[in-house]
Design a protein around this motif. Sequence first.
Motif: not given
Lengths: 311, 311
Positions: B139-142, B151-156, B161-168, B253-260
């Motif tokens: 399955g897919r988890t953000i 970091k926001w990470v997509e685990v599949r 699988a992929s990730f991106r960094t925000w310098m917040t 970017q991560f379509d994060a609203g789609a699931g938990e």
Amino acid sequence: VRDTVAALADWGTTAFRLWLVAADGLVLEERRTDEGLLSAQSLGFASILQSHLAAMGASERLPVMICGMAGARQGWLEAPYVPSPAGFEAILAGAVRVPDALREIRIVPGVAQGDAAAPDVMRGEETQLAGIANLRREGRTIVCMPGTHSKWVEVRDGTLASFRTWMTGELFSVLSRHSILRHSIGEAPAGASETDVAFLAWCEEGLAHPAETAALLFRIRASSLLHDLSPEHASAALSGLLIGAEVATARRQFDAGAGELLLVASGRMADLYGRALSLAGIAVRTLDADVAVRDGLTQAARRFGMLEAAS
Amino acid sequence: VRDTVAALADWGTTAFRLWLVAADGLVLEERRTDEGLLSAQSLGFASILQSHLAAMGASERLPVMICGMAGARQGWLEAPYVPSPAGFEAILAGAVRVPDALREIRIVPGVAQGDAAAPDVMRGEETQLAGIANLRREGRTIVCMPGTHSKWVEVRDGTLASFRTWMTGELFSVLSRHSILRHSIGEAPAGASETDVAFLAWCEEGLAHPAETAALLFRIRASSLLHDLSPEHASAALSGLLIGAEVATARRQFDAGAGELLLVASGRMADLYGRALSLAGIAVRTLDADVAVRDGLTQAARRFGMLEAAS
């Protein structure tokens, strides 16, 4: 040979510029130092001004017109903000007189947008705008004024109607010196010409994805770790990204693509913003910011009769 | 009474944490100091680790598993990045051994996304992710992992699988300490609870207008000049604005609203991001980041047989 009749000063946060002018506004002598607000708070505004005027051989009665941060609350004497929308005559007429000085010294007020939804302030840019003759006419002009705190201004029928500030220049400064990006940028000079490609490539990123700035900033770091982005290119990338993001959002807010944009800038800033605006497809007319501020101070000095008396 | 069989360490840029664990992974003792990478570069990684282990009465043969910046090029020993997409087993199996040490000391590698269009790197978060059992399934988890560099990470299907960094986090730090906003924020603590209203109001701004961050930053300054925004509220506003802008762009970017969404965070970060994600209408499950990194290090230690031998 013309006589010096007044002095004009642009007293910013980090820079101090002083001009001696003749009755027709012609500049007879100029000084530029780094004795801005930050230095002046410890050294004293009066003594910095006096020492330069004395060294330039100015009379003790020579009047002085000042704009910029000297009028801030933490400056020499607070020149209370004029609320926007504001006419340029009203702004210049608000120049407050420094008390207890032998000579007449006045400081042009800044402008405040008190609107609770979009509060904003400027100090110095209003004087540049007051110095641009074309803005006194009827019609609407959008003005882009790059800097530590970039201003975008809508001037309508001779009135400073509304404005907004982007912290672009300061973001460049603090990020290149204090964030992890300092390891990528090092001592690289900002915006060297051989970095055109990097500036333009990252400017396009900023123009296309202004919302992703905080992530694209880290991409600069990752690019230097993984793809050997050089310090010069990293510096140009940071500059391009931030300016691109500013232009992308400002053009939308000010509907800047609709007509010609007036870019008020000097030197490297004029060059970088000119390239970014061109990349965004916005037609630009450029005016030198140094000339504009001097012309505005001249207007203000004339308003108070400073250009009439010989020293 | 359980015997200590190994030590685990999370060695970040500014923090150092060390745990002694039993064969079943139970923590027997913990130490937290500020001897992160920056201190260790001058004090020496080996001597910091040795002094703490000695003080804790650990045997000279006790094996140690480390993650984080100790494996960076400028760290103790470079643990070369594993390229993404990467399975968690492959990441942990890449833990490099520090040579010439009496005890077995290994450092888990970071992960690099070499993709020329979206280069990115992580060091430490891969170990937290490896410690989360649920991510090993299909399955897919953000995953949202707040921090200095969020970091926001997509685990599949069990793969990073992929990730991106925000310098917040770093933006908050450098802007509140080095930009003009320091005059608005002063020494105000970050994120105090009485500032809920300011945090939420500015978080909404960031969520709605992420592209305008560089302008909204200056609005915080203008609000303190014109509307007496207090230092506590200015600090909360900066935090809310930056986190809101991160969530707005990351969710897209991560379509994060789609699931938990899985939020891996501790303490104040868990609280602030929880509120921002809730404001954005994103359903969240939260896991403690401290527990995750220890579980990941435990997995890595077990992988190298460190949890089998008695010390």
